[in-house]
Design a protein around this motif. Structure first.
Motif, PDB file in Angstrom:
ATOM      1  N   LYS A   1       0.921  -1.122  -0.164  1.00 20.20           N
ATOM      2  CA  LYS A   1       0.258  -0.052   0.068  1.00 20.20           C
ATOM      3  C   LYS A   1       0.732   1.253   0.124  1.00 20.20           C
ATOM      4  CE  LYS A   1      -3.999  -2.239   2.076  1.00 20.20           C
ATOM      5  NZ  LYS A   1      -4.835  -2.151   3.365  1.00 20.20           N
ATOM      6  N   LYS A   2       1.908   1.105  -0.442  1.00 20.07           N
ATOM      7  CA  LYS A   2       2.901   2.152  -0.541  1.00 20.07           C
ATOM      8  C   LYS A   2       2.756   2.748  -2.269  1.00 20.07           C
ATOM      9  CE  LYS A   2       6.379   0.594   2.674  1.00 20.07           C
ATOM     10  NZ  LYS A   2       7.821   0.400   2.655  1.00 20.07           N
ATOM     11  N   TYR A   3       1.567   3.463  -2.189  1.00 18.82           N
ATOM     12  CA  TYR A   3       0.920   3.877  -3.656  1.00 18.82           C
ATOM     13  C   TYR A   3       2.010   5.030  -4.410  1.00 18.82           C
ATOM     14  CZ  TYR A   3      -3.104   1.327  -1.753  1.00 18.82           C
ATOM     15  OH  TYR A   3      -3.906   0.342  -1.303  1.00 18.82           O
ATOM     16  N   ASP A   4       2.218   5.667  -3.658  1.00 14.75           N
ATOM     17  CA  ASP A   4       2.843   6.972  -4.155  1.00 14.75           C
ATOM     18  C   ASP A   4       4.547   6.541  -4.583  1.00 14.75           C
ATOM     19  OD1 ASP A   4       1.774   9.521  -1.645  1.00 14.75           O
ATOM     20  OD2 ASP A   4       0.917   8.655  -3.701  1.00 14.75           O
ATOM     21  N   GLN A   5       5.072   5.766  -3.787  1.00 11.38           N
ATOM     22  CA  GLN A   5       6.206   5.285  -4.075  1.00 11.38           C
ATOM     23  C   GLN A   5       6.076   4.232  -5.417  1.00 11.38           C
ATOM     24  OE1 GLN A   5       8.644   3.187  -1.154  1.00 11.38           O
ATOM     25  NE2 GLN A   5       7.746   4.455   0.525  1.00 11.38           N
TER      26      GLN A   5
END
Length: 676
Positions: free
Chosen positions: A197-201
């Motif tokens: 859930k580290k969407y931005d990365q």
């Protein structure tokens, strides 16, 4: 797993060659010829390998290398049974070689085959077994093997483990200017970040790598990149962005006439439309793919698409199409199990065949030795015969042991299949428990919140009155106001506590072990039902008429539980079905069969909408939540029928009211508990 080919294509085994009719230079040309042919056509690549293996001038090491190629090419052609048989032959050949590091090829390709079959834990075990042999060869193989392990971690949702390895391999690829591997692994790393859930990365990584993929014309990598971006936007509920990016991927596929990754893109785009409540568009996307196409090899992706198709047809009330979709889903599941079983069985039979052949060769060798001994001298003939017989006995013993090992291996395979089924059931249990806990939290939240608020009010009022008292400003008006406010807060707290107690009592009803310490009794069902429902002729100010008819049958069960079930159904009819009427009719029909009896309960109330029939037995589901209904009554009924009475209950569509069909065994003592 098509995505693994680029990394492993450079991993065909190589060994120092001995003096032979085919020189090292000539053999290297043959290897390049196989690789180039395979790159253009998988089938032609297979024909090329078979042609080379037919050459009797190959030495042992050369045959091992080409057999390794053959197993890989068979795997690429989706001929997994033949690939596994070839690997068994490969393992037997390596056993005769001095270079044991060649076993890397056996474990590496085995891992790839098990990954194809969806047996990810087995694939992980084989890749890990390949790692020590990779270390015996070179660092490049070590890095690639670790990357294969990370791919399986991704499949097993072990995202942290996968991300660490992908980061390491990506840096290794960048340092060594392996642009293709850098692009490939960046896509995999983005998938691991999505799982975490580290969407931005993940989006930043995909955006940075896309230009490299585009400039190098890595079309397949671009498709995967865009598809992963679409998944991320869907996870963030940014459906418009997801739709735009996935359409871009679809256009890129169509423009370049690519089909390999199309199913993944179409599935994600269909999910996007479904999330936007556009089921027709979602179905149109899925129907643009021929799901019965035998060339589709990613069965896990196919299962997900068929399941989504079925749910969309149900949403559209296309029941025939939904049934057809579910049939295809079950056929795919059956095909997967058959492939897994067939491949494991092919491997076991091949190992048994190799063992038998080796034993026959050894037996023949010993027999020749006996004959030679006869020709040498009569003095040693008896010793030679005795030696041969002992050898035969040892060989037969070894064959027996090996056969038992193969049987044990097959037994373990079946056990793994059973364990897989058990894991799926456990997942369903966890999902149900999650829904139950969420519902409990939702129901308890309001009264608890009220108690907290009222307690805070009392605390504030106490602080205020204490301040007034210390400053000698306390008046009778202040005291009167304090008493009124705290008294109101006290009433709120008491009411909320009472509500909590009521909710807890309803939660207790979820326990299905109702009075099971009492023995099963034999009773007349019709008479018992008549006796149980009579007190409800006048309930909640309503006049209820009961019409009980049907077969006169005697059953062995728990009459008290049956009475409680009917009581709950009658209360449900009064509170929901007869909510706006003072008179109601409840019909109960009893049908007897050889081994079971059916109780058909129906009222003439407002009925139950057909769209919610499959939800009414779910804990906390109610259409009357605002009237302090928890939605547990029918769930308790379901549990009691299913687990206590060892029967079944379902709600059926009925145009004149609500209709329930309860099926109970004639004699509950004869029912096998393990079936429930």
């Amino acid at each position: 797993m098509r995505f693994m080919v680029p990394i492993i294509a450079g991993m065909f085994l190589s060994v120092p060659l001995q003096a032979t009719a085919i020189t090292a230079t000539e053999f290297e040309k043959l290897r390049n010829q196989v690789r180039n042919t395979y790159a253009n056509s998988r089938q032609l690549g297979l024909e090329e390998v078979n042609k080379i293996l037919a050459n009797s001038e190959l030495n042992l090491e050369q045959k091992i290398i080409m057999t390794n190629y053959k197993a890989w090419v068979l795997s690429g052609n989706n001929k997994l049974d033949e690939a596994m048989i070839t690997l068994v032959e490969f393992e037997s050949m390596v056993a005769k070689s001095k270079d044991k590091s060649l076993m890397y090829g056996y474990y590496n390709i085995s891992g790839n085959i098990y990954s194809h079959l969806g047996l990810y834990q087995e694939a992980l075990n084989h890749y890990k077994q390949a790692l020590p042999f990779a270390k015996m060869r070179n660092n490049n193989l070590v890095m690639q093997t670790e990357n294969n392990i990370a791919v399986i971690y991704l499949k097993l949702h072990l995202y942290n483990n996968a991300a660490e390895i992908f980061k390491k391999f990506r840096e290794y690829s960048k340092t060594n200017n392996h642009t293709f591997n850098e692009s490939f692994t960046s896509n995999l790393l983005a998938k691991a970040l999505l799982g975490l859930k580290k969407y931005d990365q993940a989006l930043e990584l995909l955006s940075n790598i896309y230009n490299l993929q585009k400039s190098n014309d890595f079309l397949s990598h671009q498709i995967v990149n865009l598809t992963t971006q679409g998944k991320i936007y869907n996870s963030q509920a940014q459906y418009k962005k997801a739709e735009i990016i996935l359409k871009k991927a679809l256009n890129l596929l169509n423009e370049n006439n690519l089909q390999s990754d199309k199913l993944a893109v179409v599935l994600e785009l269909a999910k996007t439309y479904k999330a936007q409540n556009k089921p027709a568009l979602a179905l149109a996307q899925i129907q643009s793919i021929d799901l019965k196409n035998k060339k589709i090899s990613d069965y896990q992706l196919l299962l997900a698409t068929q399941e989504l198709s079925a749910s969309l047809h149900l949403q559209q009330k296309n029941y025939h199409a939904a049934i057809d979709a579910y049939k295809q889903l079950y056929k795919t599941q059956e095909k997967i199990l058959r492939r897994q079983t067939s491949t494991n069985l092919a491997k076991a039979l091949a190992e048994l065949d190799i063992t038998t052949k080796e034993a026959e060769i050894e037996l023949l060798t010993k027999s020749n030795q006996v004959q030679a001994s006869k020709n040498k001298a009569n003095k040693v003939i008896f010793m030679a015969i005795a030696f041969a017989l002992c050898s035969i006995l040892i060989v037969l013993t070894l064959m027996t042991v090996r056969t038992k090992q193969q049987k044990n291996a097959l037994s373990k395979t079946l056990t793994k299949l059973h364990n897989t089924q058990a894991q799926l059931i456990e997942i369903e249990k966890i999902a149900s428990l999650t829904a139950l806990v969420s519902g409990m939290a939702h129901q308890l939240n309001t009264p608890i919140g009220t108690i907290v608020t009222a307690s805070s009010l009392i605390d504030d009022q106490l602080t205020l009155i204490c301040q007034k008292f210390r400053s000698q400003e306390l008046s009778s008006k202040h005291l009167h106001s304090f008493l009124n406010d705290t008294n109101d807060a006290k009433d709120l707290i008491q009411a909320s506590i009472a509500r909590l107690a009521s909710i807890v009592e309803e939660f207790k009803a979820l326990n299905v072990s109702i009075d099971l310490d009492k023995p099963l009794v034999q009773f007349n069902l019709t008479e018992e039902i008549s006796r149980r429902v009579l007190p409800f002729s006048s309930y909640l100010g309503k006049c209820i008429k009961f019409d009980i008819q049907g077969d006169n049958v005697v059953i062995t069960s728990y009459p008290a539980i049956i009475g409680d079930i009917l009581k709950t159904l009658i209360i449900n009819s009064c509170e929901h079905g007869f909510a706006i009427k003072l008179h109601g009719l409840i019909e109960i029909e009893i049908k007897a069969f050889p081994k079971h009896v059916e109780i058909i309960y129906q009222d003439n109330g407002v009925g139950i909408k057909e769209t919610i029939l499959h939800d009414i037995f779910t804990p906390f589901y109610t259409t009357n939540m605002g009237d302090k209904h928890l939605g547990l009554g029918l769930n308790v009924v379901f549990n009691a029928v299913k687990f206590n009475l060892k029967g079944e209950i379902c709600a059926e569509p009925y145009e004149h009211g609500a209709r329930f069909v309860i099926s109970l065994p004639i004699d509950a003592r004869l029912v096998d508990d393990t079936s429930y």
